[in-house]
Design a protein around this motif. Structure first.
Motif, PDB file in Angstrom:
ATOM      1  N   GLN A 155      40.860  40.230  40.158  1.00 43.78           N
ATOM      2  CA  GLN A 155      39.690  39.739  40.894  1.00 43.78           C
ATOM      3  C   GLN A 155      38.727  38.934  40.042  1.00 43.78           C
ATOM      4  O   GLN A 155      38.149  37.965  40.528  1.00 43.78           O
ATOM      5  N   GLU A 156      38.544  39.297  38.810  1.00 43.60           N
ATOM      6  CA  GLU A 156      37.616  38.562  37.940  1.00 43.60           C
ATOM      7  C   GLU A 156      38.058  37.116  37.793  1.00 43.60           C
ATOM      8  O   GLU A 156      37.241  36.195  37.860  1.00 43.60           O
TER       9      GLU A 156
ATOM     10  N   ARG B  65      39.793  37.096  49.074  1.00 43.66           N
ATOM     11  CA  ARG B  65      40.043  37.112  47.629  1.00 43.66           C
ATOM     12  C   ARG B  65      41.185  38.082  47.352  1.00 43.66           C
ATOM     13  O   ARG B  65      41.211  39.187  47.912  1.00 43.66           O
TER      14      ARG B  65
ATOM     15  N   TRP C 167      39.959  35.323  39.871  1.00 43.91           N
ATOM     16  CA  TRP C 167      39.815  34.584  41.122  1.00 43.91           C
ATOM     17  C   TRP C 167      38.350  34.317  41.457  1.00 43.91           C
ATOM     18  O   TRP C 167      38.016  33.234  41.951  1.00 43.91           O
ATOM     19  N   ASP C 168      37.486  35.276  41.199  1.00 41.79           N
ATOM     20  CA  ASP C 168      36.057  35.060  41.456  1.00 41.79           C
ATOM     21  C   ASP C 168      35.535  33.897  40.608  1.00 41.79           C
ATOM     22  O   ASP C 168      34.823  33.023  41.110  1.00 41.79           O
TER      23      ASP C 168
ATOM     24  N   LYS D 257      43.369  41.020  45.715  1.00 40.32           N
ATOM     25  CA  LYS D 257      42.935  42.312  45.179  1.00 40.32           C
ATOM     26  C   LYS D 257      43.254  42.429  43.692  1.00 40.32           C
ATOM     27  O   LYS D 257      42.550  43.102  42.959  1.00 40.32           O
TER      28      LYS D 257
END
Length: 171
Positions: free
Chosen positions: A71-72, A66, A74-75, A68
Motif C-alpha cells: 500500500q505504501e 487501492r 501505491w499511495d 491491499k
C-alpha cells in the motif's frame, strides 16, 4: 506493469471517436505541450486529458481502489500522478490552454458516454468562443495602440512644423 498503455487506451479511443463524429478535428499526444495531453484541439485552445480512475486517483470513485498489498508504494505512486496532473494542468493554463479532464468512469455506460461527449462538445465550443474573444480584444488593443502611435506622430509633426515656423520668423 509493462502492458499498461500510455496512449491509445480504450477510454481515450472512445472520446476520440465521439469527438470526431461530432465534427471536431484534433491532434494526439502533442509533444510540444507540457504533459503531452491526450487530445489537443488547437482551433479551440483546448487540451483534453483522459484519465484512468485507478492510475490518477479519482476521488470518491468506486473504480479508484487501492491494492491491499504494498500500500505504501501505491499511495506514493498515485499521489505523484495526481501532483503531476495538477502541475501539468497549471502549466497548460498558464500557456493559455483550456484544460478538460475526462475520467474513465464517465465513459463506462453507453448513456453516460453520450451525455459526457455532449457536455464535452459544449465545453469545447465555449472555450473556443472565449479564445476568439481574447484574440479579438488583443487585436483591438493592438489597433488602438497603432492609432495612438499615429496620432502621437501627427501631433509631433505639427509641433515640429510650428517650431520651425517660429524659428524661421525669428531669423
Amino acid at each position: 506493469m509493462s502492458r499498461i498503455r500510455g496512449k491509445d487506451t480504450k477510454p481515450e479511443i472512445l472520446v476520440r471517436k465521439g469527438l470526431h463524429a461530432r465534427g471536431f478535428r484534433f491532434r494526439l499526444q502533442d509533444r510540444g505541450l507540457p504533459g503531452r495531453p491526450d487530445i489537443v484541439l488547437p482551433k479551440y485552445g483546448v487540451a483534453i486529458m483522459v484519465n484512468g480512475c485507478f492510475w490518477h486517483g479519482h476521488k470518491r470513485c468506486r473504480y479508484a481502489t487501492r491494492p491491499k498489498s504494498n500500500q505504501e508504494f501505491w499511495d506514493a505512486k498515485i499521489e505523484r500522478n495526481r501532483h503531476r496532473d495538477e502541475v501539468t494542468s497549471a502549466h497548460l493554463e498558464a500557456l493559455g490552454w483550456h484544460v478538460i479532464v475526462v475520467w474513465e468512469c464517465e465513459l463506462r455506460r453507453k448513456e453516460g458516454l453520450e451525455a459526457r461527449l455532449d457536455e464535452l462538445s459544449v465545453e469545447i465550443v465555449r472555450a473556443g468562443e472565449t479564445k476568439r474573444q481574447r484574440e479579438e480584444s488583443r487585436r483591438l488593443s493592438r489597433m488602438e495602440m497603432k492609432k495612438m502611435r499615429e496620432e502621437k506622430l501627427r501631433r509631433q509633426a505639427r509641433l515640429e512644423a510650428e517650431i520651425k515656423a517660429i524659428y524661421k520668423n525669428r531669423q
